[in-house]
Design a protein around this motif. Structure first.
Motif, PDB file in Angstrom:
ATOM      1  N   LEU A   1       0.854  -1.190   0.000  1.00 29.85           N
ATOM      2  CA  LEU A   1       0.000   0.000   0.000  1.00 29.85           C
ATOM      3  C   LEU A   1       0.888   1.238   0.000  1.00 29.85           C
ATOM      4  O   LEU A   1       2.111   1.139   0.022  1.00 29.85           O
ATOM      5  N   LYS A   2       0.285   2.411  -0.001  1.00 33.20           N
ATOM      6  CA  LYS A   2       1.019   3.677   0.010  1.00 33.20           C
ATOM      7  C   LYS A   2       1.025   4.233   1.438  1.00 33.20           C
ATOM      8  O   LYS A   2       0.011   4.170   2.135  1.00 33.20           O
ATOM      9  N   THR A   3       2.170   4.790   1.867  1.00 31.77           N
ATOM     10  CA  THR A   3       2.246   5.364   3.208  1.00 31.77           C
ATOM     11  C   THR A   3       1.220   6.476   3.394  1.00 31.77           C
ATOM     12  O   THR A   3       0.898   7.197   2.449  1.00 31.77           O
ATOM     13  N   THR A   4       0.713   6.603   4.613  1.00 27.57           N
ATOM     14  CA  THR A   4      -0.220   7.684   4.953  1.00 27.57           C
ATOM     15  C   THR A   4       0.490   8.803   5.712  1.00 27.57           C
ATOM     16  O   THR A   4      -0.157   9.706   6.227  1.00 27.57           O
ATOM     17  N   GLY A   5       1.817   8.727   5.788  1.00 20.88           N
ATOM     18  CA  GLY A   5       2.573   9.777   6.472  1.00 20.88           C
ATOM     19  C   GLY A   5       2.406   9.738   7.971  1.00 20.88           C
ATOM     20  O   GLY A   5       2.350  10.781   8.628  1.00 20.88           O
ATOM     21  N   ASN A   6       2.349   8.534   8.541  1.00 17.19           N
ATOM     22  CA  ASN A   6       2.146   8.376   9.976  1.00 17.19           C
ATOM     23  C   ASN A   6       3.358   7.806  10.698  1.00 17.19           C
ATOM     24  O   ASN A   6       3.216   7.156  11.732  1.00 17.19           O
ATOM     25  N   ALA A   7       4.557   8.056  10.162  1.00 17.60           N
ATOM     26  CA  ALA A   7       5.766   7.583  10.840  1.00 17.60           C
ATOM     27  C   ALA A   7       6.054   8.451  12.058  1.00 17.60           C
ATOM     28  O   ALA A   7       5.964   9.673  12.005  1.00 17.60           O
TER      29      ALA A   7
END
Length: 194
Positions: free
Chosen positions: A74-80
């Motif tokens: 999947l594509k990252t949701t920017g939740n790192a």
């Protein structure tokens, strides 16, 4: 995302499926002005965005960093998020349940006999099975009115059932922390104790 690729969540494999009642919409918003979890980018440098996690009961997205996104194709949701040491993990930004149309007073008036929770104690959530059991304190509700103080009780249920038994949602959403919710009326929970 970390729990999903390890198959350690009751939501594993349920992307695109109904997991909650039609009245449930959950959002993670990294762009909310003045939000406690707002930021221009996550701890991997991915630009912040708004992610709808549950839309009218349907699971639309998992929260992902780059690693968990690759594991799930999947594509990252920017939740790192990062601690002082170690690899990035996954964490929420401004994570909230969309408000409803009822005032807290209206919700309380709708309850014949119940429990108004003001404080949760301890940790008793099994994310693999969804089993939920927490110590709680608050006030009793009788015939739509707050009555006597209640403490040293346990509320228990299952997260999947809780998500499907939210009967009323308040309009009192306040952003005092990065994970928040308005007042809810939930049916079917077990309350036990003194």
């Amino acid at each position: 995302g970390d729990s999903i690729y390890r198959k350690a969540s009751f939501l594993t494999g349920k992307l695109g499926e109904k997991v909650a009642g039609e009245n449930i919409t959950v959002i993670d918003d990294g762009l909310r002005p003045g939000g406690f979890g707002s930021r221009p980018f996550d701890d991997e440098g991915i630009p912040a965005c708004t992610t709808t996690v549950i839309d009218r009961g349907e699971l639309k997205n998992y929260l992902l960093n780059s690693y968990s996104a690759r594991k799930l194709d999947l594509k990252t949701t920017g939740n790192a998020t990062r601690a002082l040491a170690g690899a990035p993990s996954v964490g929420p930004k401004n994570f909230y349940l969309n408000p409803g149309t009822h005032s807290p007073e209206e919700i309380i008036r709708s309850v014949k006999e119940g429990f108004y929770v003001t404080e949760l104690i301890g940790f008793g959530v099994n994310v693999v099975t969804g089993d939920y059991s927490r110590g709680a304190a608050g006030l009793g509700i009788e015939n739509g009115e707050l009555t006597y103080p209640v403490h040293e009780v346990t509320i228990a249920g299952n997260l999947q059932e809780i998500l499907n038994h939210v009967e009323m949602i308040g309009k009192d959403l306040e952003f005092r922390r990065s994970v928040t919710s308005p007042t809810l009326r939930v049916g079917g929970l077990t309350v036990a104790g003194a």
